[in-house]
Design an enzyme around this catalytic site. Structure first.
Site, short mmCIF file in Angstrom:
data_model
loop_
_atom_site.label_atom_id
_atom_site.label_comp_id
_atom_site.label_asym_id
_atom_site.label_seq_id
_atom_site.Cartn_x
_atom_site.Cartn_y
_atom_site.Cartn_z
N CYS A 311 66.43 87.59 34.59
CA CYS A 311 67.61 87.19 33.71
C CYS A 311 68.12 85.85 34.10
O CYS A 311 67.84 85.33 35.21
CB CYS A 311 69.00 88.06 33.84
SG CYS A 311 68.74 89.43 32.77
N GLU A 345 60.51 86.60 32.45
CA GLU A 345 60.26 87.95 31.58
C GLU A 345 60.60 87.66 30.16
O GLU A 345 61.59 86.97 29.79
CB GLU A 345 61.23 88.78 32.34
CG GLU A 345 60.98 90.17 31.65
CD GLU A 345 62.01 91.30 32.47
OE1 GLU A 345 62.78 91.86 31.70
OE2 GLU A 345 62.04 91.26 33.83
#
Length: 445
Positions: A311, A345
């Site tokens: 994140c 990610e």
């Protein structure tokens, strides 16, 4: 923001003096039957009919489409997502939670009835019928664009899971937060514990990230809280910027609170309650009062997919200052020290993709400008710690790569490189690698 025109019918009220007007000034001769009194009666009749029609659509159903006045003073198309009764008002007095159909969900908000143009109400259609009608009107290209926007950031979800996610997160539960010297409007839903369901504003300690319902609670907490920076190790200090590494297993409450906070500004990520598996890198501006968080990124301690970032968030008050680019660059510097290539990610948010594509473009084209002779994608990957697939997709998007005789060839015309570099914008703040003091997790005792 763009705007949509809103046409309102102006109602002219005739004054008693208008009975003395010359009929010719009213656009007709004296033999016409349209006297001012008749005009007033018609106007009042039309007004009553319009008022009845408007009142007849209240309260608005969920799914209704209507024009709504936004903070820019202009009217924009919205869809009613939810409604709640205003118990201080009348029978039809509701507040409505709306989605501005032209814009990202982060602008969704509760609005009052007077912000709506009830003459523009479109009754809610069955969603499947509405989708079918819309689909028939769209070109294939338009439909692809809508589909891409609809699942933006949720490519890992199937249709049923996506509907469940949107239903669960459709209404922002916390409207604003106070963090340090800033009051910040939130963007998205975050699943705070049930005891905070009745809160529209939360107060965060900017150092330990504990959150409270009332300002007085925060003030009492601040008198007792002895933290002046994030828990964990300071691994970077350059001028007034510091970076702290926080182990989710060692500082579980802090890491969970950070996730609650971050979810208010991230729509595309699942909230991980098991923070033990993650490291959090907190970027701070430092002064004599302490180290104040401006953003962070997280990464898995052990990633089989070679993810070097899970994140990433720059808090709204600190955006457009180069901190997001700094965080991305820092994640790649960590990968270099680990001796690995890395990639963020997936899925990336809309803002995240723009930031990464800009970073990859600047780093790669800067090398291509300075490099003499041939260079392979593998060599670029080794130099930058950027995964080969990301290098390939970036160069392809810039039309700088061709496939010849079974291999990819980079076409690096200096003028073309300069044009792309200019379009990519400034690189933001530089990471001074000499100021990093860091040991990779696997090497820590």
């Amino acid at each position: 923001m763009g705007s949509s025109a809103n046409t309102e019918t102006a109602m002219i009220i005739a004054s008693p003096a208008s009975n003395n007007q010359n009929p010719a000034t009213n656009g007709g001769d004296s033999n016409q039957n349209h006297t001012p009194g008749t005009i007033l009666a018609l106007t009042n009749s039309e007004s009553d009919a319009s008022k009845k029609r408007r009142m007849g659509v209240l309260p608005l159903e969920v799914g209704t489409r209507v024009m709504c006045q936004w903070r820019d003073g202009k009217y924009h198309p919205v869809k009613v997502i939810e409604r709640r009764k205003n118990y201080n008002g009348g029978h039809n007095d509701y507040e409505y939670y709306v989605h501005y159909t032209e814009f990202n969900r982060r602008l969704d908000e509760w609005i009052k009835l007077e912000q709506l143009d009830l003459d523009s109400v479109e009754c809610a259609l069955d969603e499947k019928v509405e989708d079918k009608v819309t689909s028939l009107k769209m070109t294939r290209h338009q439909k692809r664009k809508i589909d891409e926007t609809h699942v933006e950031g949720h490519e890992e979800l199937d249709a049923a899971s996506l509907r469940e996610h949107e239903e669960f997160t459709k209404v922002k539960n916390i409207a604003t937060i106070e963090l340090g010297k800033y009051e910040i409007e939130t963007w998205y839903f975050s699943p705070f514990p049930p005891e905070y369901n009745d809160c529209v504003k939360l107060f965060f300690c900017e150092f330990c990230l504990s959150f409270m319902k009332r300002k007085e609670q925060l003030q009492r907490h601040m008198r007792k809280c002895d933290l002046k920076h994030p828990p964990g190790d300071e691994i970077y200090r350059s001028s007034t910027l510091s970076m702290f590494e926080v182990d989710g297993k060692k500082n579980k409450v802090y890491a969970q609170n950070l996730c609650y906070l971050a979810k208010l500004f991230l729509d595309h990520k699942t909230l991980y309650y098991d923070v033990d598996l993650f490291l959090f890198y907190i970027l701070c501006e430092c002064d004599d009062r302490g180290c104040h968080m401006v953003g962070y990124f997280s990464k898995e301690k052990h990633s089989e997919e070679a993810y070097n970032l899970a994140c990433i968030l720059t808090l709204p008050p600190y955006q457009r200052k180069g901190y997001g680019k700094f965080l991305i660059a820092f994640s790649y510097e960590l990968s270099k020290k680990e001796g690995k290539v890395g990639t963020p990610e997936r899925p990336l948010s809309d803002l995240g993709l723009v930031s990464y594509r800009g970073y990859w473009t600047r780093i790669l084209l800067d090398i291509l400008k300075k490099h003499k002779g041939n260079i392979s994608i593998k060599e670029l990957s080794d130099m930058t710690a950027i995964k080969a697939e990301d290098i390939l997709s970036t160069l392809q998007s810039l039309e700088l790569i061709q496939y010849r005789k079974g291999q990819h060839v980079i076409c690096a015309d200096p003028k073309v490189l300069d044009r792309h570099l200019k379009a990519a914008g400034r690189g933001g703040l530089d990471v001074d690698v000499s100021k990093m003091i860091w040991t990779p997790y696997k090497e820590q005792s």
